[in-house]
Scaffold this active site. Structure first.
Site, PDB file in Angstrom:
ATOM      1  N   HIS A 193      35.588   3.196  42.629  1.00 41.21           N
ATOM      2  CA  HIS A 193      36.829   3.835  43.079  1.00 41.21           C
ATOM      3  C   HIS A 193      36.844   5.355  42.906  1.00 41.21           C
ATOM      4  CE1 HIS A 193      37.553   3.415  38.840  1.00 41.21           C
ATOM      5  NE2 HIS A 193      38.033   2.193  38.899  1.00 41.21           N
ATOM      6  N   ASP A 225      34.411  -1.937  33.812  1.00 43.04           N
ATOM      7  CA  ASP A 225      35.579  -1.515  34.588  1.00 43.04           C
ATOM      8  C   ASP A 225      36.924  -1.822  33.935  1.00 43.04           C
ATOM      9  OD1 ASP A 225      37.546  -2.510  37.302  1.00 43.04           O
ATOM     10  OD2 ASP A 225      36.942  -0.448  36.951  1.00 43.04           O
ATOM     11  N   ASP A 280      39.803  -2.852  44.698  1.00 40.94           N
ATOM     12  CA  ASP A 280      40.308  -2.756  43.329  1.00 40.94           C
ATOM     13  C   ASP A 280      41.636  -3.513  43.209  1.00 40.94           C
ATOM     14  OD1 ASP A 280      40.907  -0.080  40.858  1.00 40.94           O
ATOM     15  OD2 ASP A 280      40.549  -2.225  40.662  1.00 40.94           O
TER      16      ASP A 280
END
Lengths: 427, 187, 309
Positions: A234, A154, A307
């Protein structure tokens, strides 16, 4: 005997299909039965939960704690406090730190640090590739042994499908969940905002929806090919939702998560070049927002997360295309989700919302959390779904302030966070 | 004196009506003819907005009397003000028009009201950027006193002593769309 | 029509009303006249300090702003990126704050990042004039383009204006689109499909990839400079192909209406977007644009710089 009784709350425990007004008993840090409270003379903490929801401690599986390496933005300690203030008892931290946790020592460091200073449970995610460079596999087996709950690059995304395929196959052998930040670098280029009306109007390089969908498609194919679940992080576009829906209907082991800002805002927000609206992936159009809401309603998107991406003020106070991507989110996450999903758009009820923050991530990551089953660790979040409050960024626990929601009036908030039977935060 | 519709809030005293204005400007025209034997070198340069209409009227009177066409022009003073940046409202600038070259010409600056003299100073500044006329004269409809600079008019329609807080209001047919009038608004 | 000008900054045309745009053009009329005087100077900005802060280099625009400022009697300082401390890692915000500490009243900024002038305008007391920010806006260029059209054709409403070239990366195109639409013109964008995004149609412009169909109907043709250096090769195959399909060659110029105006923001690539003969020909008002640029910039500096803060 350390005993806590939470009285008269609406106990919602999706794992046990509970939704009733009841008392909840905690003895020595574990969920207990009434009969376990034996000593009538011992000190009992009584918490009045009338009008509140008593839920298993919430899980946020997408958080950036920035330690090691970027402690001017956030630390494990301050990030944990922010999580507690947001109602989260378990968080999974992302690997784009310095050094990258692509080795067991860094994982050990993070776990050790968390054990010492974090008020909530911090679970590390390890890297898929060495240094997140997307070229060589990280020692995934050792990372699993060291205690990662998932692997992800990520912040970055493996572009070479062959390497991703091998990573997924390897992860299957070791039994580690794979998470992916879906971004096709060649389609996205140096895009900073959603490619659409606003990027065209303002002359900013666009980040096309196809840039996310191309990798979602890749992951669907690999999940099928390797017979191992891949979780898309996301998600933001109508196309991603459509791809996921179709693949899940066929039984492909693919899942997706949504962040609050992607349903609270659209790309129209960037028109004044304010960097608190710049994140990766970017805010999208109303059509995409509507598709995300539908995807949450019909279960295509099964997990909610923040996030949470802290940045120091001096880093964000620069020209738009130079500013780092990301906003903090732990302390506004629950409020935004309750306000938008349950109240404003009425897409799901509070029970489903709690599921998406408890049993869904727990199931995906095989966590021993997210339930109020007898003898489970007493992680509990008390929620007032009707509480009206105004977001005030200056009062946040996070070390950073990069949030676009300052001043927003929301309905719904966590009012107490309990970890292992101990209250770590209350309003 | 005819009763005309008043738009002012404070008590406004009529000073000149259309007939009086006409008479005053005609007299000014005669004085200009007397003092300037070479009318073809004269330029009646009005300061916007009302000075322009007054200059044109004087030119028409001169034509009636002497059958000579005197040139007219426009001097925008907004660009030459010495108080730009100190006012909350920025003066609107307009295009200036003066026949060139200016050497040998007599520029008669024309304005409706002469007060502190600063507007006329700015007008002279503006003229200087076009060239160097032989002489500059000043014609005004009203001189209300209270000069802050050493400036004096050559031709005056009417001398009107005023107090500081009072306002002199001029209305002209073409510029304002109302019947000609000069009135004094008391403070 | 009188309008009170209340903006301390000029960041773009997107946020201006038609009245405000017309007011600037009317004010420019007054200042154009100053260029015909013997002494081409008025004292309107006397005592004010103007800083030309060109992070992205440009000689023409900078010179135009400098001359405009000098004619208004302002003091001028020119700073380019390499000379400034930006290269030493100082943030844009700090550099600008330093300039303000030196009592700069007006900051003319050209920068590669869209939104940079707005960023500074929100933080500084000084007036900020956008001289071009990334691909976003170049308001004074569009204003002088509008002024030139108005000068030649008396009014803009109802005219058909074609903008030709690389629209996607062009701040000149964007500002022109906003200004022309607000003043009632009909706008057609012409260029390769990779450089003329369909999203613009949502604003109310038309799109065509066939220049030969558009030229006979246009009252104004505004040609943008084609830069093959800045564009990546992915957008179009090369200059030769561009000329063949979109260049205003002398053959194509025969398709133009007799009174069609040809404009170009400069500098011209002779032989690329326009043939040399056509650039110097009867339709071309390219040099008028330069003269008008001075008047327009004087107007903008007067209006934004003249307000007391």
């Amino acid at each position: 005997m350390n005993t806590t009784i939470i009285r008269n709350g609406r106990v919602i425990d999706p794992a046990n299909k509970r939704d009733e007004i009841a008392d909840l008993y905690i003895v020595k840090g574990r969920i207990a039965e009434k009969s376990d409270v034996r000593d009538p003379n011992s000190e009992v903490e009584e918490i009045d939960a009338k009008g509140l929801i008593v839920a298993p401690g919430l899980i946020d599986m997408h958080v950036h704690l920035r330690e090691p390496g970027f402690s001017h933005k956030e630390t494990i300690e301050s990030g944990a406090r922010a999580a507690a203030a947001g109602g989260f008892t378990t968080i999974v931290c992302m690997p784009n730190t310095s050094p990258v946790p692509d080795n067991s020592s860094t994982i050990a460091w993070i776990k050790d640090r968390a054990a010492r200073v974090a008020s909530v449970t911090v679970l590390p995610a390890g890297a898929i590739s060495k240094n997140l460079a997307g070229e060589e596999l990280a020692p995934i087996g050792s990372l699993a042994t060291a205690g990662v709950v998932a692997i992800t690059d990520d912040g970055h995304c493996i572009q070479n499908h062959e390497i991703m395929r091998r990573a997924v196959e390897y992860a299957r052998m070791v039994g580690v969940p794979v998470l992916d930040h879906c971004q096709d670098y060649s389609l996205v280029g140096n895009g900073v905002v959603h490619e659409g009306y606003w990027s065209t109007l303002l002359g900013l390089p666009g980040w096309p929806a196809a840039g996310e969908e191309a990798i979602v498609m890749r992951n669907i194919l690999l999940a099928e090919l390797c017979d191992h679940p891949i979780h898309c992080q996301h998600l933001t576009t109508a196309g991603s939702v459509r791809l996921l829906r179709e693949a899940r209907a066929r039984g492909v082991k693919i899942s997706g998560e949504v962040c609050p800002h992607h349903i609270a805002l659209t790309d129209e927000a960037i028109q004044n070049f304010e960097t608190n609206y710049k994140m990766n992936p970017p805010l999208r159009s109303q059509t995409d927002v509507d598709a995300l809401l539908d995807g949450i309603a019909d279960g295509t998107l099964s997990i909610l997360c923040s996030d949470h991406a802290p940045h120091a003020e001096f880093e964000k106070e620069v020209e738009f295309d130079v500013a780092p991507f990301g906003i903090i989110g732990l302390e506004t996450e629950l409020g935004l989700f309750i306000d938008l999903l349950v109240h404003k758009h009425a897409k799901i009820d509070i029970v489903r919302l709690i599921e998406m923050c408890t049993i869904e991530p727990a199931r995906l990551l095989k966590l021993d959390a997210g339930t109020l089953s007898p003898d489970a660790r007493a992680d509990v979040t008390l929620i007032d779904p009707a509480l009206k409050w105004t977001v005030s960024v200056d009062q946040f626990q996070s070390a950073s302030r990069n949030s676009p929601f300052n001043g927003w009036k929301l309905k719904g908030r966590a009012v107490r966070t309990i970890v292992g039977g101990k209250t770590v935060w209350k309003l | 004196m005819k009763q005309t519709k008043r738009k002012t809030s404070g008590a406004a005293v009529p000073i000149m009506d259309a007939e009086a204005i006409r008479g005053a400007l005609r007299r000014v025209a005669h004085e200009i003819i007397e003092r300037n034997p070479q009318l073809t070198y004269v330029v009646l340069a009005g300061i916007p907005s009302r000075g322009v209409e007054i200059a044109e009227r004087i030119a028409r009177f001169i034509h009636e009397i002497e059958k000579i066409n005197v040139e007219t022009g426009v001097i925008d003073v907004a660009m030459h003000r010495d108080d730009v940046g100190t006012r909350s409202e920025l003066p609107i600038v307009r295009e200036s028009k003066l026949p060139l070259p200016l050497e040998e010409r007599t520029i008669i600056v024309v304005d409706d009201v002469l007060y502190t003299g600063r507007t006329v100073r700015a007008a002279m500044d503006a003229i200087n950027s076009f060239g160097r006329p032989a002489r500059i004269q000043l014609a005004v409809l009203i001189d209300r006193g209270h000069r802050e600079l050493p400036i004096r008019p050559d031709y005056v329609g009417k001398n009107l002593p005023t107090a500081g807080g009072e306002k002199v209001q001029v209305r002209l047919e073409q510029t304002d769309g109302e019947p000609d009038e000069v009135r004094l608004e008391k403070s | 029509m009188t309008t009170r000008w209340t903006r301390k900054d000029l960041l773009g045309l997107r946020e201006l009303s038609a009245d405000e745009i017309n007011f600037i053009l009317d004010t420019a009329d007054a200042f154009k006249q100053v260029g015909t005087r013997e002494i081409k100077k008025v004292p309107s900005l006397r005592g004010k300090t103007l800083v030309n802060f060109f992070v992205e280099p440009s000689t023409r625009t900078r010179t135009s702003f400098e001359l405009a400022a000098l004619r208004l009697s302002a003091d001028v300082i020119n700073i380019s990126a390499t000379a400034s401390s930006l290269t030493k890692g100082e943030t844009l915000k700090d550099t600008a704050r330093n300039l303000e500490a030196l009592h700069a009243d007006i900051l003319v900024l050209r920068h590669g990042s869209a939104g940079a002038p707005q960023f500074l305008a929100n933080r500084l007391k000084a007036s900020v004039i956008n001289a071009g920010d990334g691909a976003h806006e170049h308001p004074t260029q569009a204003l002088l383009d509008l002024y030139t059209i108005r000068e030649k054709r008396r009014q803009i409403a109802g005219l058909h204006v074609a903008i030709v070239g690389d629209i996607l990366f062009s701040r000149v195109a964007r500002s022109n689109i906003f200004g022309l639409l607000k003043l009632g013109a009909r706008v057609t964008l012409v260029g390769p499909s990779t450089l003329v995004p369909r999203e613009f149609e949502k604003l109310g412009v038309e799109i065509s990839h066939k220049i030969d169909e558009v030229l006979p109907k246009a009252d104004v043709v505004n040609l943008l400079r084609i830069q093959h250096e800045r564009q990546r090769r992915e957008y179009f195959p090369g200059i030769g192909e561009y000329i063949r399909f979109f260049g205003l060659t002398k053959e194509r110029a025969k398709l133009l209406k007799a009174d069609c105006l040809i404009m170009h923001p400069g500098p011209i690539n002779r032989g690329v977007e326009i043939d040399s003969e056509v650039a110097d020909g009867l339709h071309s008002v390219i040099l008028n644009q330069v003269t008008n640029g001075l008047a327009v910039r004087m107007a903008v500096l007067y209006l934004c710089g003249g307000i007391s803060t």
